[in-house]
Design an enzyme around this catalytic site. Structure first.
Site, PDB file in Angstrom:
ATOM      1  N   GLU A   3      -1.754 -15.491   5.112  1.00  0.00           N
ATOM      2  CA  GLU A   3      -0.747 -14.697   5.485  1.00  0.00           C
ATOM      3  C   GLU A   3      -0.166 -15.511   6.394  1.00  0.00           C
ATOM      4  O   GLU A   3      -0.166 -16.533   6.769  1.00  0.00           O
ATOM      5  CB  GLU A   3      -1.199 -13.316   5.540  1.00  0.00           C
ATOM      6  CG  GLU A   3      -2.197 -12.786   4.791  1.00  0.00           C
ATOM      7  CD  GLU A   3      -2.940 -10.978   4.459  1.00  0.00           C
ATOM      8  OE1 GLU A   3      -2.122 -10.389   5.514  1.00  0.00           O
ATOM      9  OE2 GLU A   3      -3.345 -10.923   4.089  1.00  0.00           O
ATOM     10  N   ARG A 269      -5.617  -4.037  -5.527  1.00  0.00           N
ATOM     11  CA  ARG A 269      -6.389  -4.660  -4.779  1.00  0.00           C
ATOM     12  C   ARG A 269      -7.370  -3.914  -4.001  1.00  0.00           C
ATOM     13  O   ARG A 269      -7.838  -2.527  -3.701  1.00  0.00           O
ATOM     14  CB  ARG A 269      -5.244  -5.158  -3.662  1.00  0.00           C
ATOM     15  CG  ARG A 269      -3.908  -5.669  -4.070  1.00  0.00           C
ATOM     16  CD  ARG A 269      -4.624  -7.247  -4.079  1.00  0.00           C
ATOM     17  NE  ARG A 269      -3.791  -7.744  -4.161  1.00  0.00           N
ATOM     18  CZ  ARG A 269      -3.978  -8.241  -5.629  1.00  0.00           C
ATOM     19  NH1 ARG A 269      -5.138  -7.679  -6.606  1.00  0.00           N
ATOM     20  NH2 ARG A 269      -2.641  -9.519  -6.472  1.00  0.00           N
TER      21      ARG A 269
END
Length: 281
Positions: A3, A269
């Site tokens: 990320e 998710r």
DNA sequence: AAGATTACCTGAAGGC
DNA sequence: TGCCTTCAGGTAATCT
């Protein structure tokens, strides 16, 4: 899962070690990770000097010195940059003694220094783009999460009805957060992942925005999180993993209240949160 | 038209 | 041991 903090670690390392070097050649064992053809990619970049390394959200952008043969006034668009997205399992290695395995798909030879792009699941992409700061290929991507002001971010989420978790994952609103840091941000803010922005107060939304920036900055200072597939420039693991409060800790006790952490599905998710510290509204 | 779902990939882990 | 299923998640494309 790289990320923003993990991509930042790569950007810093590439910037320090490659700036000013000439790209002598590109080897492509697997062309599927290139958005353009091998021939087009080589003709655009080989022989040029790396002038800078930029990051926007999870995108990495290698900028090269301008190509003089391109007639901009005639409307020609120069492919001045190589934009890289690591997606799920992309890695970049530069150490001299690294031996490429079957997962190394591209090798950029910078003045004798090989930069290996490795990606087990082949989700990542290398794309030729025009502008290093605001490439047209990123027109659909929002401002970087570390840069966006609260009022600007609030304007983008205030009237949305999807769960706050989906909003934080949406790169079109702000770029950089992924599943790990979204869960961490919501824990720190004390907000349930299924909460909708329309049901939250301005103060609560401000706390989410503030905590997201805080956790990203903290992770950058610790070199990112090594979970399954990320390793930094020198192959050393980041050490933010042991700081994680909720991600990957379903069934374990909350570090604040000792209650058991719960895993649910949100926006497709897996989402781990503390039912006591992050109550449903 | 926003929100939800699926495809893309491979390897690890768990069940039997 | 080995085969099978499930899970992991960033983004684009495709649905509703």
């Amino acid at each position: 899962m790289p990320e923003l903090p993990e991509v930042e670690a790569v950007a810093v390392a590439l910037r320090a070690n490659l700036t000013g070097r000439r790209l002598d050649g590109i080897r492509v064992p697997f062309a599927g990770v290139l958005d353009q053809s091998v021939r087009r990619t080589r003709s655009a970049l080989v022989g040029r000097i790396l002038s800078g390394v930029h990051r926007h959200g999870k995108y990495l952008i290698l900028a090269f010195d301008p190509e003089e043969s391109v007639d901009v006034e005639a409307g020609e668009i120069a492919s001045n940059c190589l934009m890289i997205h690591l997606r799920m399992t992309g890695q970049i290695f530069i150490q001299d003694d690294y031996t490429p395995d079957k997962h190394v798909h591209v090798i950029l030879d910078f003045a004798g220094l090989p930069v290996h792009y490795r990606d087990i699941r082949k989700f990542g992409r290398l794309t030729l783009v025009d502008d290093p700061i605001t490439p047209s290929a990123l027109s659909h991507v929002g401002p970087d999460m570390l840069e966006v002001r609260f009022t600007s971010w609030l304007d983008r989420v205030a009237d949305r009805r999807a769960p706050i978790k989906a909003m934080l994952l949406d790169q079109g609103i702000a770029a950089g957060l992924g599943n790990i840091y979204v869960d961490e941000s919501l824990f720190l803010a004390g907000v349930h992942p299924l909460s909708r922005p329309v049901d939250l107060t301005r103060d609560e939304l401000h706390e989410i925005w503030r905590r997201a920036k805080q956790v990203l900055r903290l992770a950058i200072r610790h070199g990112g999180t090594t979970f399954l597939n990320f390793a930094n420039f020198h192959g050393k693991p980041g050490n933010f993993r042991r700081k994680l409060r909720v991600y990957g800790r379903a069934g374990q006790p909350c570090r604040d209240c000792r209650n058991e952490l719960v895993k649910i599905q949100v926006a497709g998710r897996s989402s781990v949160f503390c039912p006591l510290c992050q109550p449903a509204r």
